[in-house]
Design an enzyme around this catalytic site. Structure first.
Site, PDB file in Angstrom:
ATOM      1  N   GLY A  96      12.109  26.100  62.305  1.00  0.00           N
ATOM      2  CA  GLY A  96      11.846  27.228  61.045  1.00  0.00           C
ATOM      3  C   GLY A  96      11.120  26.275  60.025  1.00  0.00           C
ATOM      4  N   ASN A  97      10.297  27.045  59.437  1.00  0.00           N
ATOM      5  CA  ASN A  97       9.186  26.933  58.107  1.00  0.00           C
ATOM      6  C   ASN A  97       9.187  27.810  57.221  1.00  0.00           C
ATOM      7  OD1 ASN A  97       6.950  28.734  59.988  1.00  0.00           O
ATOM      8  ND2 ASN A  97       7.786  27.436  61.244  1.00  0.00           N
TER       9      ASN A  97
ATOM     10  N   SER B 173       4.888  20.038  61.518  1.00  0.00           N
ATOM     11  CA  SER B 173       4.823  20.698  62.201  1.00  0.00           C
ATOM     12  C   SER B 173       5.647  19.566  63.330  1.00  0.00           C
ATOM     13  CB  SER B 173       3.910  20.815  63.258  1.00  0.00           C
ATOM     14  OG  SER B 173       4.216  20.932  64.462  1.00  0.00           O
ATOM     15  N   GLY B 174       7.122  20.301  63.670  1.00  0.00           N
ATOM     16  CA  GLY B 174       7.676  18.973  64.678  1.00  0.00           C
ATOM     17  C   GLY B 174       8.584  18.097  63.705  1.00  0.00           C
TER      18      GLY B 174
ATOM     19  N   SER C 143       2.570  23.341  60.251  1.00  0.00           N
ATOM     20  CA  SER C 143       3.433  23.744  61.128  1.00  0.00           C
ATOM     21  C   SER C 143       2.407  25.257  62.550  1.00  0.00           C
ATOM     22  CB  SER C 143       4.884  24.714  60.272  1.00  0.00           C
ATOM     23  OG  SER C 143       5.130  26.515  61.291  1.00  0.00           O
ATOM     24  N   SER C 144       3.125  25.012  63.829  1.00  0.00           N
ATOM     25  CA  SER C 144       2.403  25.293  64.204  1.00  0.00           C
ATOM     26  C   SER C 144       2.555  26.916  64.175  1.00  0.00           C
ATOM     27  CB  SER C 144       3.142  25.267  65.307  1.00  0.00           C
ATOM     28  OG  SER C 144       3.997  25.941  66.544  1.00  0.00           O
ATOM     29  N   ASP C 145       3.008  27.232  63.754  1.00  0.00           N
ATOM     30  CA  ASP C 145       3.213  28.975  62.995  1.00  0.00           C
ATOM     31  C   ASP C 145       2.599  29.455  61.387  1.00  0.00           C
ATOM     32  OD1 ASP C 145       4.611  29.649  64.904  1.00  0.00           O
ATOM     33  OD2 ASP C 145       6.597  28.536  63.806  1.00  0.00           O
TER      34      ASP C 145
ATOM     35  N   HIS D 282       9.558  31.763  59.319  1.00  0.00           N
ATOM     36  CA  HIS D 282      10.437  31.939  60.080  1.00  0.00           C
ATOM     37  C   HIS D 282      11.013  30.504  60.358  1.00  0.00           C
ATOM     38  CE1 HIS D 282       9.392  31.977  64.382  1.00  0.00           C
ATOM     39  NE2 HIS D 282       8.852  31.274  64.305  1.00  0.00           N
TER      40      HIS D 282
ATOM     41  N   HIS E 219      14.174  30.579  64.018  1.00  0.00           N
ATOM     42  CA  HIS E 219      14.829  30.863  65.348  1.00  0.00           C
ATOM     43  C   HIS E 219      16.359  31.437  65.328  1.00  0.00           C
ATOM     44  CE1 HIS E 219      11.573  30.304  68.522  1.00  0.00           C
ATOM     45  NE2 HIS E 219      10.975  29.661  67.317  1.00  0.00           N
TER      46      HIS E 219
ATOM     47  N   ASP F 205      21.502  47.407  50.723  1.00  0.00           N
ATOM     48  CA  ASP F 205      21.155  46.878  49.189  1.00  0.00           C
ATOM     49  C   ASP F 205      19.829  46.061  49.786  1.00  0.00           C
ATOM     50  OD1 ASP F 205      23.265  47.719  47.846  1.00  0.00           O
ATOM     51  OD2 ASP F 205      25.011  46.091  48.167  1.00  0.00           O
TER      52      ASP F 205
ATOM     53  N   HIS G 234      10.758  37.110  70.586  1.00  0.00           N
ATOM     54  CA  HIS G 234      10.355  35.517  69.430  1.00  0.00           C
ATOM     55  C   HIS G 234      11.258  34.849  69.103  1.00  0.00           C
ATOM     56  CE1 HIS G 234       8.142  32.436  67.873  1.00  0.00           C
ATOM     57  NE2 HIS G 234       6.979  32.952  67.238  1.00  0.00           N
TER      58      HIS G 234
ATOM     59  N   TYR H 274      22.541  46.311  39.232  1.00  0.00           N
ATOM     60  CA  TYR H 274      22.591  44.890  40.463  1.00  0.00           C
ATOM     61  C   TYR H 274      22.529  43.908  38.798  1.00  0.00           C
ATOM     62  CZ  TYR H 274      24.767  42.127  43.196  1.00  0.00           C
ATOM     63  OH  TYR H 274      25.640  41.003  44.012  1.00  0.00           O
TER      64      TYR H 274
END
Lengths: 229, 229, 229, 229
Positions: free
Chosen positions: B27-28, B44-45, B73-75, B94, B96, B119, B167, B225
């Site tokens: 995630g990132n 990354s990683g 990050s690779s993304d 991002h 998973h 909502d 993905h 709200y």
């Protein structure tokens, strides 16, 4: 002897409950020292909170206990067969992690449904057949032989885990730490594949082109994920 | 540079494991400083427990690294495309996360089944097609372009998240904190939608009138709200 | 009296929330001292964080309270019947653990799908019928009588747990600790069996040869799992 | 004013995240002081870790804020209607707890499949229809009126919770603590009912005789569960 490797194997074993992969003593990690040909494995049936680096058992590849007060894991013969068959493997994990075991009990290979799977495992995760009654005589060694036979002409690094039908998963890696990492990936992938099929019973595996891309993003000479390239 | 924003991005990244959205480094989070046109993203990683505000990477919108010792990050290219396409977005996530990823793997948009969804997200959460083999050449940037194309004539604030088939999910918001908030909402909504369909396979989306009412209860000039109106 | 056994029963009861088997006060553990014919059980409806070894209740096998300020568990009569019927049993657990209870509510025995089950339980986990309206008059005792009747000519050590339809599970063992252990195994096995059937609706039980092998690996004169042989 | 009741309501609200019933601020608990006709409720959209007893809002039964710096929960009008309709009710909870909400989204009442349900709730847990577009104008108050109308000739103590279609659950009790207790029971029952139907799609509700027995074991003049009789 091999004190540093004992510590690594101990720490890798302790990662199993930390990652939620084991109940009670239902898991074991080993690692091998290729120079001496000795491998180190968790003792059988000992609670994780009683484990110490010193309680790890040292074995040779002929299943002789070289050092250790306790019996080695009852799955030791499976580990031994895999170390004999695959020189690339430095660490092995066996668990009854619930999602992977559910697939193993269901007798199904886990299809590659997405990039989480494809980043670590190339293609489906195979589910090997149950042993025959004759093979059950030497249950643990024959489990190892069955896995070794399946991967004989395949790439054991590209598919670092397997399911044994009616039993559960094995995972491996270049060392104990990577083997545990792959066991965690397997459990996560197994969970998402089951839910994915529930959400869409007609789901098809991810396109081959995506599987290729994501595996090669992390593996091989053109990898670009992480900090080491 | 941008020390305050680095700290925000660091803290938003640390919220991912706290909310159970990530395994390992999957995630990132990033955030952009619109004045300078620079955005900050997780390296990354790198394990979450090794992250620090100082390890965050500063990028410009042409994918040049401006500051940082580590690879981004690779993304990163996906984040970059989204910041370029949507000036309203200040933060992107991002992950998973397992339920959202299961829907993405299943290749299905998540219908709006109730007010928890309504909502925060107006209408279904789209699931965008897998990239073509040609698009895979520039995987991460094309993922961003695909998302940008989909939302071109839509309201990116009304639907603050998306699934990419095979993905996983992306979520966004006015800043990194809100983007993480929306990623948590998405995971919760994805879980309840899957269970809802299991409980009643014939279930229909919530009536449009209810969807309108709940979204407008929290958004727009007549929102009532919370404490800010 | 029986201070040491009270402590054991207290500690076994505290293992129920630690293993995630109970919500609120929905579970109870007892153990028997065969010499005196007295058994010790959790008091009824007391929060786990209020329990102490001293609050445990001492009962005889005619359902007389021998010691204790509090009422014994409302399920005491079930425990009593099982101690009377099976001299091999030293400890009993009742819970509403969610997966086992879901099978009980579904009215189905849990098939043996793999070695996790076969290592502890020989064959399927039976699901006994609901009580008749007449039997409900003496609900708890008749629940015990129904279980005792079912196992009359069976091996209560080979199958250390049972489901009562529309109600929930009971598990037992040579002492309170082993009974809790078996209750945890049951919950884990129930979870994996449900998921296994979801993954493969046509799944068949594990081959009898495998069930025999794994049960005998841990039980009987040729057992070789753990440190005690 | 009503400092002791504020503290109770505060503590009951804090029990929601402790029991895993809420994500972010998606839940609220209130309690009423029948003597003064005032009720106390959580403020709207405030994080649980920012709540204090002093931040609770005091309301009267005509929806006037009597004390408090913050806006009351956006669901206050629903609570108000229920206190007006049912003098037996002393505390109310609303959450988006995932399993109960999944049933609400599915638009189905939860059948009574076993004693866990029957010990607390007599018969099925109703799922009330979605509001009409006209009713949505006064959404929260009309939600309360719909629930009040449904229970008009029913026993609101025998069925201490309800589902609102496409929305989520409400639960109540003699005070805030009991209302939270019932919300936890509802979530647990909702989870097991869904899994039970997955395990046996043909499952039927528990026999009426069992439902009667278990409800009356804990309620009414002949109750014998716990320490108070």
């Amino acid at each position: 002897m091999l004190e540093s490797l004992k510590k690594q194997v101990y720490e890798a074993n302790m990662q199993l409950p930390a990652h939620g992969l084991v109940t009670f003593t239902w898991g074991n990690v080993s690692a091998i020292d290729r120079e001496s040909g000795l491998f180190i494995i968790k003792p059988s049936g000992v609670d994780y909170d009683k484990l110490t680096p010193e309680s790890m058992v040292v074995m040779d590849l002929n299943m002789n206990k070289i050092e250790g007060d306790l019996n080695p894991s009852s799955d030791t013969a499976t580990h031994c067969q895999l170390y004999r068959a695959f020189s690339q493997i430095g660490g092995i994990v066996h668990t009854h992690s619930p999602w992977a075991t559910s697939w193993a009990q269901a007798g199904r290979a886990i299809p590659c449904y997405g990039t989480t799977h494809a980043d670590y495992i190339y293609g489906e995760i195979p589910c090997l057949r149950c042993l025959t009654p004759a093979e059950l005589e030497d249950y643990e060694a024959n489990t190892g032989r069955l896995i070794a036979g399946h991967f004989k002409n395949l790439d054991v690094e590209a598919v670092p885990c397997v399911l044994c039908q009616n039993h559960g998963p094995f995972a491996w890696g270049k060392d104990a730490h990577e083997a545990v990492h792959n066991a965690v990936v397997l459990e996560e992938v197994a969970k998402m594949a089951a839910r994915c099929e529930q959400i869409n019973p007609q789901v098809r595996p991810a396109p081959q082109s995506l599987q290729d891309k994501h595996y090669l993003r992390k593996h091989g000479p053109n990898a670009y994920y992480g900090q080491s390239h």
